[in-house]
Design an enzyme around this catalytic site. Structure first.
Site, PDB file in Angstrom:
ATOM      1  N   SER B  38      69.145  12.674   8.866  1.00 17.16           N
ATOM      2  CA  SER B  38      69.678  13.143  10.137  1.00 17.16           C
ATOM      3  C   SER B  38      68.798  14.203  10.767  1.00 17.16           C
ATOM      4  O   SER B  38      68.940  14.499  11.943  1.00 17.16           O
ATOM      5  CB  SER B  38      71.087  13.702   9.943  1.00 17.16           C
ATOM      6  OG  SER B  38      71.030  14.790   9.050  1.00 17.16           O
ATOM      7  N   LYS B  91      71.952  21.158   9.870  1.00 20.98           N
ATOM      8  CA  LYS B  91      71.735  20.699  11.231  1.00 20.98           C
ATOM      9  C   LYS B  91      71.172  21.862  12.052  1.00 20.98           C
ATOM     10  O   LYS B  91      71.107  22.993  11.592  1.00 20.98           O
ATOM     11  CB  LYS B  91      73.046  20.213  11.889  1.00 20.98           C
ATOM     12  CG  LYS B  91      73.741  19.063  11.181  1.00 20.98           C
ATOM     13  CD  LYS B  91      73.099  17.728  11.508  1.00 20.98           C
ATOM     14  CE  LYS B  91      73.774  16.584  10.785  1.00 20.98           C
ATOM     15  NZ  LYS B  91      73.415  16.494   9.374  1.00 20.98           N
TER      16      LYS B  91
END
Lengths: 163, 169
Positions: B38, B91
């Site tokens: 990701s 993230k």
């Protein structure tokens, strides 16, 4: 030479004790003070008194995150990350909680917390369900003032769950 | 007797070093293994061969930022997943409290509430982030990534890269 050795030894011992203390309070258990009356009468039953309750909180629960209904937990305030709040878990993920707008389902990974003194408590009814990752420990005992030393029970309020 | 006291000294030293290591890793910095794509190409860029543990990036996560929670746009952070508290995710912060974020594929804009932030992966097609679970409370953050430490050819400082889209005003 003898004095220097003794001072060095004393310094080393206090460093080790300090480290042990820091590690234990970070990971296993700690003591904290309760401010406010949102958890009356469980904590701070008399609002005018000067002595705040001190409670013992355990952090073993953080390993497996096995919380249940009725646990009193300390968590970071979702609105203000610098503050900690103490409230009781009323509903866990998957439960339905009755709200002013009807029934609301508590999402996965979250819990619904409310203070025992509903009139004076800013809790999930205001900021919604709390992610379990914000929880910092579970309160097990009141340890101060001395006349109120007791275990904190898991009281499960039956009237908040919708079904 | 000499053997016993030697063993005792070794035990004491390893106990002390263990404690120091634990405290440092809790409060100062630790190393984390990055899994998944990701955050490609910042972490785990696509390559032909993959040996899993040996070629996945390992990054340095600093925890001093948790003292005052002063995060900025573009910081890469490690946080507890709001959906599953046992998992940690990595993230990039693309929105801070008060920002307005464009919700993809719709005309809505979401205002990030006080005490929360918006996180997105650098690889939007393969990332489960705030576009799915909404803004996350800053209290879930467990550290900020500063450097890649492994593999050796990819050792570098992580830049604060601002997103190309997302912030409306």
């Amino acid at each position: 030479m003898g004095l220097q050795n003794a001072v060095l030894n004393g310094f080393k011992k206090s460093l080790v004790f300090g480290l042990v203390g820091v590690t234990v309070t970070d990971r296993y258990a700690g003591v904290c003070s309760i401010r406010g009356s949102s958890m009356s009468p469980t904590f701070n039953p008399s609002p005018g008194s000067f002595a705040d309750d001190y409670v013992f909180l355990e952090k073993f629960c953080l390993d497996k995150y096995k919380f249940s209904h009725g646990d009193v937990v300390v968590f970071s305030n979702p609105i203000n990350y610098k503050e900690r709040c103490v409230k009781r878990i009323v509903a866990m993920e998957g439960d339905y909680i009755s709200d002013t707008k009807g029934a609301m389902k508590v999402p996965e990974g979250h819990c619904w917390v409310e203070g025992d003194n509903s009139a004076f408590s800013s809790d999930s009814r205001i900021y919604g369900p709390v992610p379990l990752g914000l929880i910092r420990g579970r309160v097990t005992h009141v340890i101060w003032p001395l006349e109120r030393i007791k275990k904190v029970d898991r009281r499960i309020p039956q009237d908040r769950l919708a079904f | 007797m000499r053997g016993a006291s030697f063993i005792w000294t070794v035990c004491k030293s390893s106990f002390t070093f263990g404690l120091i290591g634990l405290t440092v890793s809790d409060r100062v910095a630790s190393v984390v293994h990055v899994r998944g794509l990701s955050m490609s190409p910042t972490f785990n860029p696509p390559n032909n061969t993959s040996f899993g543990l040996f070629t996945d990036d390992h990054v340095l996560v600093e925890k001093r930022c948790l003292m005052d929670y002063k995060f900025s746009h573009g910081d890469v952070v490690v946080f507890c997943s709001p959906r599953n508290y046992k998992e940690k995710q990595i993230k990039r912060i693309t929105g801070l409290p008060g920002d307005w974020i464009n919700v993809p594929f719709s005309y809505d804009a979401v205002k990030i509430p006080e005490g929360h932030c918006w996180v997105e992966g650098d690889n939007p097609t393969d990332s489960l982030d705030s576009r799915s679970f909404g803004p996350i409370p800053l209290g879930l953050i467990r550290g900020r990534v500063t450097h890649i430490l492994w593999p050796p050819q990819r050792v570098q400082k992580i830049d604060k890269k601002l997103p190309r889209s997302g912030l409306t005003f």
